[in-house]
Design an enzyme around this catalytic site. Structure first.
Site, PDB file in Angstrom:
ATOM      1  N   SER A  89      27.553  20.775  16.577  1.00 25.36           N
ATOM      2  CA  SER A  89      27.457  20.433  15.154  1.00 25.36           C
ATOM      3  C   SER A  89      26.377  19.373  15.001  1.00 25.36           C
ATOM      4  O   SER A  89      26.173  18.554  15.903  1.00 25.36           O
ATOM      5  CB  SER A  89      28.786  19.877  14.643  1.00 25.36           C
ATOM      6  OG  SER A  89      28.626  19.360  13.332  1.00 25.36           O
ATOM      7  N   TYR A 104      35.767  14.053  15.702  1.00 23.59           N
ATOM      8  CA  TYR A 104      35.160  15.395  15.712  1.00 23.59           C
ATOM      9  C   TYR A 104      33.695  15.316  16.159  1.00 23.59           C
ATOM     10  O   TYR A 104      33.244  16.086  17.023  1.00 23.59           O
ATOM     11  CB  TYR A 104      35.271  15.995  14.312  1.00 23.59           C
ATOM     12  CG  TYR A 104      34.481  17.255  14.081  1.00 23.59           C
ATOM     13  CD1 TYR A 104      34.977  18.503  14.467  1.00 23.59           C
ATOM     14  CD2 TYR A 104      33.224  17.219  13.470  1.00 23.59           C
ATOM     15  CE1 TYR A 104      34.251  19.661  14.246  1.00 23.59           C
ATOM     16  CE2 TYR A 104      32.490  18.370  13.248  1.00 23.59           C
ATOM     17  CZ  TYR A 104      33.002  19.584  13.638  1.00 23.59           C
ATOM     18  OH  TYR A 104      32.276  20.734  13.424  1.00 23.59           O
TER      19      TYR A 104
END
Ligand code: NAP
Length: 254
Positions: free
Chosen positions: A149, A163
């Site tokens: 990501s 995350y």
């Protein structure tokens, strides 16, 4: 009963019932892969992805497995061996985030859940894939793509630093594993999406996050799952034959 995958390339996509994984599964089937559609609990969504592939003449199989549970992963790979045949490729796509929170409000259980799925799950799936694909183990080589990501380098302050850090682990995992298996016929790469229209933002408690944030993206819009899937499919393909340990940003310039 074995599926009629014949000489097709065989791909496992974790988290393929929805979002980016579903787009990868559909595009890969169009590209001639027999596809294992991995999912956690949403069997109706996984079955719909399989049906959409089969309706177009493709080969697909839905398999429930929690990637955070090692025995589930081992079972999933065993089912693919038996039903689809010799593994060609893996897309480590299953990933989670939890409700937006500052680090000072996170407990160990939450951080553990995020790392168990996003990091340990990807390691264990890759382990099973390497055991099958590496020429060191009698395999014919293959390709792995990990979903990282842009958060791994932006950090996601005030939202989910846990995350973001799990995706930074995926970046390093991609580089290390790529070098480890480069001479064994396996390429390992990553795709780093920006803000993409999927359900994941709702699980963070912010379903409209993409539209809320799109103005910070140089292209002034969120991305689609298909736009991410096309980068994944390129990295899986022979067109990327000299590309390993790399990461492609699919993030509108952010
Ligand atoms: P999503 O729409 O929330 O879908 C998540 C998928 O993962 C579902 O198929 C879900 O299965 C499955 N899943 C969740 N936990 C699992 C587990 N423990 N074991 C197996 N499967 C599990 O997610 P997405 O937005 O498409 O994200 C896909 C990947 O891209 C993730 O790794 C995510 O971190 C990454 N990414 C997404 C964005 C974005 O903006 N969307 C940005 C950067 C990176 P069920 O349907 O059965 O629940």
């Amino acid at each position: 009963m074995p599926f009629p995958s014949g000489e097709k390339k065989v791909l496992i996509v974790t988290g393929a019932s929805r979002g980016i994984g579903a787009a990868v599964a559909r595009l890969a089937a169009q590209d001639g892969y027999a596809v294992c559609v991995g999912y956690l609990g949403n069997s109706a969504a996984a079955d719909a992805v399989v049906a959409s592939i089969v309706d177009r003449g493709g080969v697909a199989l839905a398999v429930q497995a929690d990637v955070a549970v090692e025995r589930d992963v081992v079972r999933l790979f065993g089912e693919v061996d038996a039903s689809l045949g010799k593994l060609t490729a893996l897309v480590n796509n299953a990933g989670i985030l939890e409700r937006q929170s500052r680090v000072e409000d996170m407990d160990a259980a939450r951080i553990g859940r995020v790392f168990a799925t996003n990091v340990i799950g990807s390691f264990i799936c890759a382990r099973e894939a390497v055991r099958r694909m590496s020429i060191r183990h009698g395999g014919a080589g293959g390709a792995i793509v990990n979903l990282s990501s842009r958060a791994s380098r932006l950090g996601s302050p005030g939202e989910y630093v846990d995350y973001a850090a799990s995706k930074a682990a995926i970046d390093t995992f991609t580089i290390g594993l790529a070098k480890e298996v480069a001479a064994e016929g396996i390429r390992v790469n990553a795709v780093s999406p920006g803000i993409i229209y999927t359900d994941i933002h709702a699980s963070g408690g912010d379903p409209d996050r993409v539209d809320r944030m799109k103005d910070v993206v140089p292209m002034k819009r969120g991305g689609t799952a298909d736009e991410v899937a096309r980068a994944v499919l390129w990295l899986l393909s022979d067109d990327a034959s000299y590309t390993t340990g790399a990461s492609i940003d699919v993030a509108g310039g952010r």
